[in-house]
Design a protein around this motif. Structure first.
Motif, PDB file in Angstrom:
ATOM      1  N   THR A  70       6.187 -10.022   2.218  1.00 41.98           N
ATOM      2  CA  THR A  70       7.585  -9.026   1.741  1.00 41.98           C
ATOM      3  C   THR A  70       8.371  -9.392   3.074  1.00 41.98           C
ATOM      4  O   THR A  70       9.609  -9.092   2.722  1.00 41.98           O
ATOM      5  N   PHE A  85       3.949  -6.821 -10.357  1.00 43.37           N
ATOM      6  CA  PHE A  85       3.902  -6.329  -8.796  1.00 43.37           C
ATOM      7  C   PHE A  85       3.858  -7.448  -7.885  1.00 43.37           C
ATOM      8  O   PHE A  85       4.450  -7.484  -6.808  1.00 43.37           O
ATOM      9  N   ILE A 117       6.339  -8.736  -5.143  1.00 41.28           N
ATOM     10  CA  ILE A 117       6.251  -9.074  -3.818  1.00 41.28           C
ATOM     11  C   ILE A 117       6.916 -10.375  -3.134  1.00 41.28           C
ATOM     12  O   ILE A 117       7.561 -10.309  -2.037  1.00 41.28           O
ATOM     13  N   ILE A 144      13.490  -4.563  -9.139  1.00 46.10           N
ATOM     14  CA  ILE A 144      12.109  -4.170  -8.557  1.00 46.10           C
ATOM     15  C   ILE A 144      12.386  -2.912  -7.504  1.00 46.10           C
ATOM     16  O   ILE A 144      13.486  -3.105  -6.812  1.00 46.10           O
ATOM     17  N   THR A 162       7.360  -0.355  -3.471  1.00 44.16           N
ATOM     18  CA  THR A 162       6.397  -1.860  -3.282  1.00 44.16           C
ATOM     19  C   THR A 162       5.951  -1.779  -1.841  1.00 44.16           C
ATOM     20  O   THR A 162       4.944  -1.807  -1.576  1.00 44.16           O
ATOM     21  N   LYS A 163       6.614  -1.919  -0.856  1.00 48.18           N
ATOM     22  CA  LYS A 163       6.551  -1.826   0.581  1.00 48.18           C
ATOM     23  C   LYS A 163       5.656  -0.709   0.969  1.00 48.18           C
ATOM     24  O   LYS A 163       4.646  -0.820   1.767  1.00 48.18           O
TER      25      LYS A 163
END
Length: 350
Positions: free
Chosen positions: A79, A203, A207, A222, A227-228
Motif C-alpha cells: 500500500t 480486498f 491493496i 475503495i 484497508t490500511k
C-alpha cells in the motif's frame, strides 16, 4: 476525390508483450527462489554440517518470527506504507506474557493478553496513520520507541524465565518423524490466509490499487483508510504472536527481546520483490527472501564468519536487489519512450 493513406500501428500492452512462460518465470520472485536453491546447494556441498537435519530445525526456528511478521508487513508495504514498530511489539508482547505468568496467571491468559496488546498497538498505529493522517514512517518510529520503552519499563533489566515446561517444549518440538518444528504449522496456515487475501480477493486488489494510486483507489470506491487500518492491526497481532513464540523458544521474557528485528523483516520484504513505493509484491518472493537470508546467515555462521561480515553481506545483497529493480524499471521506461514498432502501409500500384 480524397486519397487516404493508412498507417498500421502495433499497440503493445506492457504486461502482455511477452509470452506466458516469460511472464511467469522471468520475474524478480523467481530469481530469488533460484538464488535460494543455488545457495542451499552450494552450502550443502561446501559448508561442513550444513546438510544435517538439526541445521534445518534451528534454521526454521530462527527465521520463524521473521516469516510470520513478513506476511502482514508485505501487505502494508504494497500500500506504500511501513511499520517499524513490529520488533518492539514482539518485545512488548514477550514482556506482557512474562509479567502475567510470573504473577501467577495461567499461561493461556497471559498469551491472550499479549495478543490483545498487539491488537491495541496495531490499532494505535492505524488510527494515527488513517484518521489523524500522519506519515506511517514517523508514526511507527514513535511507537517503536513507545512500545520498547513500555517493555523495558515493565521489567527493567530483569528477565522472567519461569514458563510452563510443556509450552516451552512445544515451541521447540518437531513434527513427528521430521526435523520441521511445530511453528511451521501456524505459519503455513497464516501464509495460505494472506495469499488468498492478497491475491484472490477484492480486498487484496484494493491493496494493490492503493499502492499504485491512493486517490484513484478512493475514487474507485475503495475504503483506503479502513484497508490500511486493518493491515496495521494484522501486523500488531501477528507481531504479538511472534513475541509469544520468541519468549517460549528462548524461555525468557526481556525488555530487549527482538531488538532490531524490524530491520530484518523489512530487508526480507524488499529483497522478496515488494516495491518500496507500493503497488507491487508477491508473497512467494517474500517467503523465499526470508529463507534466503536465513540460509545464508546459517551457512556463514557454520563457516566461522563473524556476525559483522554476515550483516555486510546481507546488506550488500539487499542494496544489489534494490539497485537491480531500479535499473530494470529505468530500462522499461526507456523502452516505453522509444514506443512500439510501427508498420506503414505501402500503397498498391494498380
Amino acid at each position: 476525390m480524397t486519397t487516404t493513406s493508412t498507417t498500421s500501428t502495433l499497440r503493445v500492452i506492457q504486461d502482455h508483450d511477452r509470452s506466458l512462460w516469460r511472464r511467469l518465470l522471468l520475474t524478480r520472485e523467481v530469481a530469488i527462489i533460484a538464488l535460494l536453491v543455488l545457495v542451499v546447494l552450494v552450502a550443502s556441498t561446501t559448508v561442513k554440517g550444513f546438510a544435517q537435519p538439526i541445521t534445518v530445525n534451528y534454521l526454521l526456528l530462527d527465521v520463524a518470527p521473521i516469516l510470520l511478521i513478513a506476511l502482514p508487513m508485505a501487505l502494508i508495504m504494497v500500500t506504500g506504507e511501513i511499520d517499524l514498530s513490529v520488533g518492539s511489539m514482539v518485545g512488548l508482547s514477550s514482556v506482557v506474557t512474562g509479567v502475567l505468568t510470573h504473577a501467577g496467571a495461567p499461561f493461556e491468559v497471559a498469551a491472550l493478553a499479549a495478543l490483545t496488546v498487539g491488537v491495541i498497538g496495531g490499532a494505535v498505529n492505524g488510527f494515527l496513520v488513517t484518521v489523524v493522517g500522519l506519515p506511517s514512517l514517523a508514526v511507527t518510529i514513535g511507537t517503536l520507541a513507545l512500545f520498547r520503552g513500555l517493555a523495558v519499563g515493565l521489567l527493567g533489566t530483569t528477565a522472567v524465565t519461569d514458563f510452563p515446561e510443556q509450552w516451552t517444549a512445544l515451541a521447540k518440538a518437531k513434527i513427528a518423524g521430521t526435523t520441521i518444528p511445530y511453528i511451521t504449522i501456524p505459519f503455513l496456515i497464516l501464509l495460505v490466509i494472506f495469499v488468498v487475501l492478497l491475491h484472490f480477493t477484492p480486498f487484496g486488489r484494493g491493496i494493490f490499487a492503493i499502492g499504485l494510486s491512493k486517490d484513484a483507489a478512493r475514487f474507485s470506491g475503495i475504503n483506503v483508510e479502513r484497508t490500511k487500518f486493518i493491515l496495521f492491526v494484522l501486523a500488531g497481532i501477528v507481531s504479538a504472536f511472534a513475541g509469544i513464540f520468541f519468549t517460549l523458544r528462548f524461555g525468557s521474557a526481556r525488555g530487549d527481546n527482538a531488538t532490531g528485528l524490524e530491520l530484518q523483516v523489512i530487508a526480507a520484504v524488499v529483497l522478496g520483490g515488494v516495491s518500496v513505493f507500493g503497488g507491487r509484491g508477491q508473497l512467494h518472493g517474500v517467503v523465499a527472501a526470508v529463507l534466503l537470508i536465513g540460509v545464508l546467515s546459517s551457512a556463514l555462521r557454520l563457516a566461522n564468519v563473524t556476525s559483522d561480515v554476515i550483516n555486510i553481506i546481507t546488506g550488500g545483497l539487499l542494496v544489489a536487489s534494490v539497485v537491480a529493480a531500479s535499473l530494470l524499471s529505468w530500462m522499461q521506461r526507456l523502452r516505453a519512450k522509444a514506443g512500439p514498432p510501427t508498420r506503414f502501409a505501402v500503397p498498391s500500384i494498380s
